[in-house]
Design a protein around this motif. Sequence first.
Motif: not given
Lengths: 117, 953
Positions: A93-94, A96-100, A102, B670, B674-675, B767, B771-772, B775
Amino acid sequence: MELLVASAIGAMTAGGVYLLLRLRTFPVILGLALLSYAVNVFIFSSGRLAIDMSPILSKYGDASYTDPLPQALVLTAIVISFGMTAVLVMVSLGAFLEADTDSIDIDPSETDKDATK
Amino acid sequence: MNTTSNVLILIALLPFIGALVPGLMIRAGRNACASFTAVPTAIALVLLLTFAPAVMDGQVIQAEVNWLPQLGLSASFFLDGLGLLFGCMILGVGLLITLYARFYLSGEDPVGQFYTYLLLFQGAMLGIVLSDNILLLLVFWELTSLSSFLLIGYWKHLPEGRQGARMALTVTGAGGLAMIGGMLILGNIAGSYNLTDILQAGDAIRASEWYLPALILILLGAFTKSAQFPFHFWLPHAMAAPTPVSAYLHSATMVKAGVFLMARMWPVLSGTDAWFYIVATIGLITMVLGALIALFKDDLKALLAFSTVSHLGLLTMLLGFGTEAAAVAAVFHIINHLTFKAALFMTAGIIDHETHTRDIKRLGGLRHLMPITFFIGTVAALSMAGIPLFNGFLSKEMMLEEASHTYWAGSAYAVPVLATIGALLSVAYSFRFISHVFFGPVRDDYPSKPHDPPFGLWASPALLVILVILIGVMPFLAEGFVTAAASAVTGADLHPHLKIWHGVTPALFMSIIAVAGGAALLAMYAPLDRAWINAPRPEAKAIFDRLIAAIVGVAQRITSATHNGSISRYLAIFTTASVVLGAIAFMGAGLSAPTRGMLPVPAVIAVGWVMLVVATISVVTMHHHRFRALVLIGIIGLTISAGFVYMSAPDLALTQISVETVTIMLLLLALHFLPKETPKESPFGLKIRDGIIALAAGAGVGGLAFAFMQRDISTISSYHVENSYEGGGGTNVVNVILVDFRGYDTYGEIIVLGIAGLLIYALMHALLEGPAARRLRNADYSQDRSKDRHPLMMVVVTRVLMPIALVVGLYIFLRGHNQPGGGFVAGLVVAIALLMQYMASGFAWTQDRQRIEYHTLIGFGVIIAGVTGAGAWVFGVPFLTSSYTYVHLPPIEEFELATAMLFDLGVFLTVLGAVMLMLYSLSRIARFAGSTVNVDPMDYDPGSHAEDTPEAR
């Protein structure tokens, strides 16, 4: 019975490994979950299968019991694999949120950029 | 002969204990740090000296503490003459250096650190000379490499310091690795890792076919440490260290460690041709080469460094000769070299400190400006040159005497001639040190106006110089030490007589030639120097740097070729390798006939199997739709729980159901971020490849399980069944195993679980600060939001369920020892009850009512479990031994109060805390992502219906 359990273990292992080799985090987590089911049942089955022989000592005379040791091991394994899944979920999750993205693989073109920096 | 005394262990430990103090007192100033360094050193020295009479009497003091006896590793120490000599040197010079460094270092240097490193090094060095176990010796050996790295690089701001430290560590560390191999071989041949045993096994070792490899490996370690050719180059670069370090490590102690080791191993390894030709030759080359380079060095410390290299070569050569007389000379020269070289290094330090330069070409004429320094430096340098009435003369005479009758490959002249040349060069650079620094005209361009330093700075070298003269005039003063040490080296009972006049011997003529030649050489110094500067010669540092760069290059090429950043590729390789290795192992042995029949399959089980297999296949085929895949995973988990019920594993079924519930909740939470779909990006070929790997793995594991289940093996399980009631006081064997038989495992596992919970919490925090967080703030999740987030029905039902769930949890917990249940399941059940409150009534509302932090629960859980286990110690039984009694509390069935139950309480609390902390952390993220917060248990989404309901806030 043994054949059914073994084939179920095999099926879950195969499914788990296949998902493990996917390129995104979520299928990999699902794959690990499947694989841990398979491993838990595998360890459990190493105590041999038994029906109506719970490892609870009977007060009333002699009875035979199934092997309790694999059960104890699997019990903690279930709890620990939950903990590990949770950590993995949080990490993905981290990420994905940091790097956009997955994706689990590092793009080689990006590592080259980092190296030359 | 042998005496046991645990004081020896104290002596070995004192420097390490002392090392803690100066580092902590870093702000207390130089005097305090120096004093607290001197105290443990002085105590250790005094304690060591109390053994001196006994050791000189020929006794050996021993002390032993078992460490890992299975590996042959024990912390055993012994003290003989050689150890006494080196121990006194290490501690005595350590004291002098402590004093000297107090005045040498400036107030701006981190003095506390320096003294801590110094004591660490001193302890390591002392450990080497006192170790009786070669494995322990190796530990200390590596420790000297590490602590000297810290000391050489002490001035972190100087690049030469850092490079020199790195080079020293690389060279000595690599040598240390080689030596580990050699020592292990040696221990294997002797059948023991204790030095005292190995020293007895000399004949067996020399006869072994492994003698030569062991010898070469051990010598590699000794040569790198003692800077022997071709590894001598690191020592001059290590001169970037502060001068007290150079004086201590690079003249008196560390570089002597290699010599010490050769002396220690002398009875075992020497006496063969291989020993003579390797050790004596390398020593001879080093002696001549070091002296030659030293002559042309302009940096005072570089001159002394190469002179040290040369003298270490001399010692190595003497040990290489393999005769008892040569060993006596070596031991004597160790003492003499220590006194004059440490004094010279300190003199160089004083000159550097006062004039701000160490360049000989910028010095000269200091004898009037610094008379005390002049006296000290001159006496020490004359001793180094080997001039009579100073101690250097005595041992150099003995060396020349030994060299004069040594044949090398049949030649009677090779060794004596080269030894004389070495001595001659040594005279030349010693005279140069005196004449080019102190004599000559007084200059007016010193970088700083020179004058004698304060007493504190010259006290240490002055004391050493007094020793130089005393031993030089009255050599019998050193006889006791030399006799004890030389006897320990050779293993024979020696009675050498040290005297100044040996009569007219070849050695006398060689000495005269050396002194006269050296003086002549110095007279022609200017043209020789020009020729030397113009001559091409290899630069060791450049070669070393190129070598390192090449090795790093190879490592990088291999790494980048195999690690391209694709995790799925690693996993594919890993899985394939496991399957192939498993298959090879499986093929390797035959399969015995099945001994168990198969159980019958009732219809309901067959249906369950079909469900499970279909669900598994569906997960794989439909994993692109993530929600659907998650539902299918839930089906698989529940089917497995049902299977556990059927197959006599009620505890597992309970655990699986509750874990399944929290896992799915976690994944759902989670998935919110996520997508929701996995893109179809794998090419067809990749899918086929993965499919083949997966099927092979599945077939392998399934086949293995099938083969396994059809055969009987003997297990230890019956023990648990038989002793569960009597030993553990419970009838639920699984629970008794968890909290009693294998309580230690369980203890470790709850700790892991607690760490996982804390890790997730920490990740969440990280987190939300990166930057998260941005977003998350900007993402729009309103589409996912339910209009009725906290439905009335659910709130009411969960509210009613809460106490019921808690009672169920308590019930499961209490009966756990005798019936299915226990801390794990109870923790999960209570966690689910709490989670339901979060889901139904909202995060903030529930959070408001939470009284205890989840971290605290984890902490208390681990502590309770640990204290319960440790409580067993009070009763004199091992960790986690349980005791119990039975309690009959009417309405509940009879249950038992065991300490195991307290342990289970710890498990319960940890599981509860960890699970809650994990889900709480994910909810925090959800809250951060713009979910509105409710304070009432029920609400409508203010985003949509706020205006319709007047009472809504």
